[in-house]
Design a protein around this motif. Structure first.
Motif, PDB file in Angstrom:
ATOM      1  N   ALA A  56      -3.462   4.246  -1.746  1.00  0.00           N
ATOM      2  CA  ALA A  56      -4.226   3.677  -0.591  1.00  0.00           C
ATOM      3  C   ALA A  56      -4.309   4.513   0.814  1.00  0.00           C
ATOM      4  N   GLY A  57      -3.740   5.283   0.842  1.00  0.00           N
ATOM      5  CA  GLY A  57      -3.851   6.365   2.026  1.00  0.00           C
ATOM      6  C   GLY A  57      -4.630   7.293   1.745  1.00  0.00           C
ATOM      7  N   LEU A  58      -4.736   7.805   0.351  1.00  0.00           N
ATOM      8  CA  LEU A  58      -5.793   8.855  -0.037  1.00  0.00           C
ATOM      9  C   LEU A  58      -7.290   8.275  -0.030  1.00  0.00           C
ATOM     10  N   SER A  59      -7.247   7.068  -0.467  1.00  0.00           N
ATOM     11  CA  SER A  59      -8.408   6.144  -0.517  1.00  0.00           C
ATOM     12  C   SER A  59      -8.945   6.242   1.048  1.00  0.00           C
ATOM     13  N   GLY A  60      -8.192   5.885   1.907  1.00  0.00           N
ATOM     14  CA  GLY A  60      -8.621   5.620   3.070  1.00  0.00           C
ATOM     15  C   GLY A  60      -9.160   6.980   3.876  1.00  0.00           C
ATOM     16  N   PRO A  62       0.692  -1.188  -0.088  1.00  0.00           N
ATOM     17  CA  PRO A  62       0.041  -0.021  -0.076  1.00  0.00           C
ATOM     18  C   PRO A  62       0.780   1.139  -0.140  1.00  0.00           C
ATOM     19  N   GLY A  63       0.471   2.326  -0.622  1.00  0.00           N
ATOM     20  CA  GLY A  63       1.226   3.687  -0.939  1.00  0.00           C
ATOM     21  C   GLY A  63       0.279   4.723  -0.586  1.00  0.00           C
ATOM     22  N   LEU A  64       0.642   5.800  -1.358  1.00  0.00           N
ATOM     23  CA  LEU A  64      -0.066   7.108  -1.464  1.00  0.00           C
ATOM     24  C   LEU A  64      -1.605   7.000  -1.643  1.00  0.00           C
TER      25      LEU A  64
END
Lengths: 364, 364, 364, 364
Positions: free
Chosen positions: C338-342, C334-336
């Protein structure tokens, strides 16, 4: 098809296995219980028969003789007495040409077993033994898998039947005869070890040729085995083990069977009886359910679990009591209020969904 | 106690739930099925009644009128028709003073529900709704735990009923009426969602005040919901959710209930229905079984699992067929050979144990 | 605290248990691997040492001698060779005053075992045997329960270790020495039977006084046992059994232990290693987890399962490869995005909840 | 390959997730922790760094600047601070060209998330987010199954993450920042809801387009959500749900994911993380294990369970303590006595088997 007229020996009021046999006989409507020698105590025999509304006898011998003579006499008899009282009635009814449905194990002694075998050999009637576990759907499927070669050659067999109810010295109707060598013949070995033995035999289709056993009376002073460890050797070279115990504290009915072959393996446990784990040699384990069963040994479509019928029957039982006046059970039988609540749920859910999930009041 | 005379509306040959009701009514010997309007098709109604050996009717209205007039007429009737055909017979029998045992959900429409409620209000007879799952022992124990405060204040409730049998377009007797809005009223929501709703209501003793729902017809072209997600709010502040689906591929009857309070929590699943996981606030989770049940909702001692009765009944069914001539079933019913094998096992095990485990031949 | 300087004998490239020991030694940062005699093949010994960046030796004897002479020499050595090669290095390092951490079983023969025992008796250094399963939190808790009397007097013990990987004739690095009597000493009995034995001994605190065994070579032509059934008797009167098999097709590492006493019972299975079922005499079974463990044998708070660390380590491993240039692994870390999706999920959920559940778009 | 030089922000003594990251980074020997700004408290920062034997900083900004200037400066940094403290160090290290490994969720606010995204867009360094659960072998296998079409079109998705540790008002280091809106941004939704969201996204490869949410603060007075129910809609027409709770009393880490498609279904639960249940449309459910995993995300051969490594590491940890003088741990580390006992077992079992199972004394 006309129901079969059934008699019963043993199973008077307070008996466990007799009540089970009556429910089982009733479930499919294929038997009518019409006569019984329900107890060796004449008073109890009479009152038990009256409770059931059937012809009562105080002697199984008389029952065999008289019923055989009647045009509407019993066609079959269920024998649900302690082990040492299987042989005499079995012989009597077989001699009278009446089919015998006998609880397991066959008898308390080898001599009694021979008497039954001799009577059966000369009788036109049939002899059945109620090893009930091998009649469960997934056990029958297990047997079919072995028979068709899905396991290849059987190599290892392990069957267990673990109970804990005799972990202490116990005295009650069930325990007393089971721990009396004269009445039971064998303890854990006979009462539940034979279930494990028959289960393994039924599924694998093989009978071990040799055993090495260690029987113990774990509870001090108990005159019969309450723990039995038996190593098995098969003529095929397969090895196995049976462990039957009544002092495995906390265990209720821990019956299980594992079979390993050279092409596949099976794992079945009574506590999860509707699932059969089958592992083929070259693939992941599979969880077989009644959807995969081919014996047709169930009354409900795949997915309606064992116990489904008991849930319904619990309702019918409570309803009968309520109709007959016991309103104390009303609070656990769903009625109109439950029905209206369900309708309110449906209406509110539909309205909410139609409005894209707007929170909607449930209006009873 | 004399059995109650029972009638049935619906449940002709080939019907699923009617057969279930008959088995359940038979199991404890408390009902005698004596009359039925088993089908809307006169020919099928007659042949089904003949098969069962009961008085047949082609009209439930006529049945209600004539049975009410007989001295030996039915005292109760089981209604096992599709949802939209519950109200009319329910009203007719309630009006005739005959107790009604109705399958769930109450009806297909709110209007029909009101008709039943009105009739029940004016009738001396009772109305029962067969939400069978809440009659299982551990569900009743769950309810008792909540009622006595073992969970403290209920905070979170989650109930699921997941099936996969309608994952495709399906056409058969069971599917057709259940996916027809006119006959069923609601799809997954009504057929199984109401089970989840009632289960949650029964155990918690609370009815949600508001819902937010998302109903879907996942299979293209299906005119009724086959997946229902419903969020719940309770007046107490508790939150909850119900998920009912008929397109959860591979699921058979995935009914479950979880309840979390501020002092304890419950987890029950139909696939493991005899175990109830109770977690008190300050201790490890406990596996409750019928040994802990206080409702007495079972026929066998603790530890004899659900399905135990069906295993016995499978034997009795096979035995009946064999006695009536179908010997093809002989190979799956244990008989004398199984009994003698068990005796040989006992004898060999005893002999081996007596000789400190010497390998001993099994002599059949 | 300064890490302990560690050496290793065996465990060259391609070895299984050596790699495991290195990971375990690294996990808590308490050991630094600095030297090794990693293979009996000089070339492989050298290249394996170079790969690990440690001092390489081609002879364990030389390693013992030279390391003992260095100021910064190893303080402990891990011996991860086949069974027949445990004794010689163990003796050499014990004689050199270096602590020995030896894989199980102790040796291939009783003679070798005696040599180790003699060397240990005269050495100031300690000898450890890596029976890893008894170091798991719930096994240590099981032992504590027995020790404090929660089971009362132990009556029945049953341990199993079932594997299926040798169901056929297998030839590879792992199988070859394990099925060679000269190198392994015993087959299933030694390789996994000793695990079951030690597990039972560790938890119960008792060693059986007598055994009755049936060892088999199930796969034709195999020169060593691949199935071992051993009945146990304890001086206390307790009975037990060990079943170890490498031909239980489909089983991966079926290690389990059940202990029944007169006051309580335990059930632990490696496949569900974080739960310990404890059944007290007068209550329901309890599901003990690390929240109940008192040994402190874990690195994460109760509830973070075994495997939690491996999940994190998998990420770190992939990240290391990516940083070093292997971008093919990017898609599973997971990267950016995934982080933005969260974050978009959080924002949309908050907005929807603030508007009473209005469906809200997720805006990435 | 040379280990990567790693720094850490946060993770001072007493921290939970920092310690986890250090173990994970150590496990495969691919990282060397060499520097850290471990606490915002200068004294604690210094002592924590000294404990770990690394370069200590009291400011992450200074650390980023100075490490970037060193030849042997860190190549990557792990950020393990509370959510609101992710953005500032992430931006600082990305600007310094140092790879960032950041704990989840991305940040406490959307504004902070944007800052990270902007910095990442302009930096040559990479940004990683440690959603550790999606790195477990069977989760990666689940994703592979969906990607290859084994489920067909995804229809239903349900993810849960249930914990009970905040069922009461709790005050400690872990709880305080997680229940402070300023530090955490979101409660259950952010802390564990994002794990469920990412798990569903990772496995299905789809991000929901709309949500409908009900966030609650179940514990009175808590200023942040502790229960989150979120309904999901996907652009594909699929439906789903996420339930994240920190007040599900008794639950430890109840993370699970179920996905139903039109050709197959998946069920994975963290509590049984090594088994993945896959049900194809036309066959029984399959129990997939690492033997079926294709991602290679494990360190031990199929069948050696998660936790295997921790068991070994527990031994190494105890051994280290013993070598350094803490002999109180001696009793739980197997040593020579355990080894000799195992050898006695092997010898007695072999002797007994050679004599056809004669009971044989175990001679230590």
């Amino acid at each position: 098809m006309k129901p079969i007229r059934l008699g019963m020996v043993g199973g008077g009021s307070g008996a466990f296995i007799g009540a089970i046999h009556r429910i089982a006989a009733r479930m499919d409507g294929r038997f009518d219980l019409v006569a019984g020698a329900l107890s060796s105590d004449p008073t109890r025999a009479a009152s038990s028969a009256a409770d059931l509304g059937i012809r009562g006898y105080t002697s199984f011998a008389e029952m065999a003789r008289l019923e055989a003579a009647r045009d509407d006499g019993i066609e079959a008899v269920a024998i649900v007495t302690p082990n040492h009282m299987h042989a005499a009635p079995a012989v009597a009814f077989l001699n009278a040409g009446i089919h015998v449905i006998c609880d397991k194990p066959l008898s308390a002694t080898a001599e009694q077993a021979r008497q039954i075998a001799d009577a059966a050999a000369e009788s036109p009637a049939r002899f059945f033994l109620t090893h009930n576990y091998s009649a469960l759907p997934m056990v029958r499927e297990a047997r079919a898998l072995v028979a068709e070669g899905a396991l290849g050659q059987v190599r290892l067999v392990h069957a267990e039947y673990l109970q804990g109810w005799l972990s202490d010295e116990v005295h009650n109707k069930q325990a007393d005869w089971r721990t009396d060598p004269a009445q039971a013949g064998a303890g854990a070995l006979g009462d539940i070890g034979t279930h494990a033995w028959q289960l393994a035999e039924f599924v694998t289709g093989q009978t071990p040729s040799h055993v090495s056993a260690d029987l113990s009376s774990v509870v001090p002073g108990r005159p019969i085995d309450d723990d039995a460890r038996v190593a098995l050797r098969y003529a095929s070279g397969a090895k196995g083990g049976i462990w039957a115990s009544q002092v495995a504290l906390g265990m209720e009915n821990g019956l299980s069977l594992r079979v390993f072959g050279d092409r596949g393996a099976l794992d079945w446990r009574l506590g999860d009886s509707e699932r059969l784990i089958f592992t083929p040699k070259d693939g992941p384990a599979q969880i077989l359910t009644r959807a995969q069963d081919r014996s047709g040994s169930f009354r409900t479509p795949p997915g309606h679990p064992e116990g489904y019928l008991e849930g319904f029957a619990n309702l019918y039982l409570d309803i009968a009591e309520i109709i007959r006046g016991d309103t104390s059970r009303l609070d656990r039988v769903p009625g109109l209020a439950a029905g209206l609540s369900g309708m309110a749920f449906i209406a509110a859910a539909k309205a909410s969904s139609a409005q894209d999930g707007t929170w909607t009041e449930v209006q009873p």
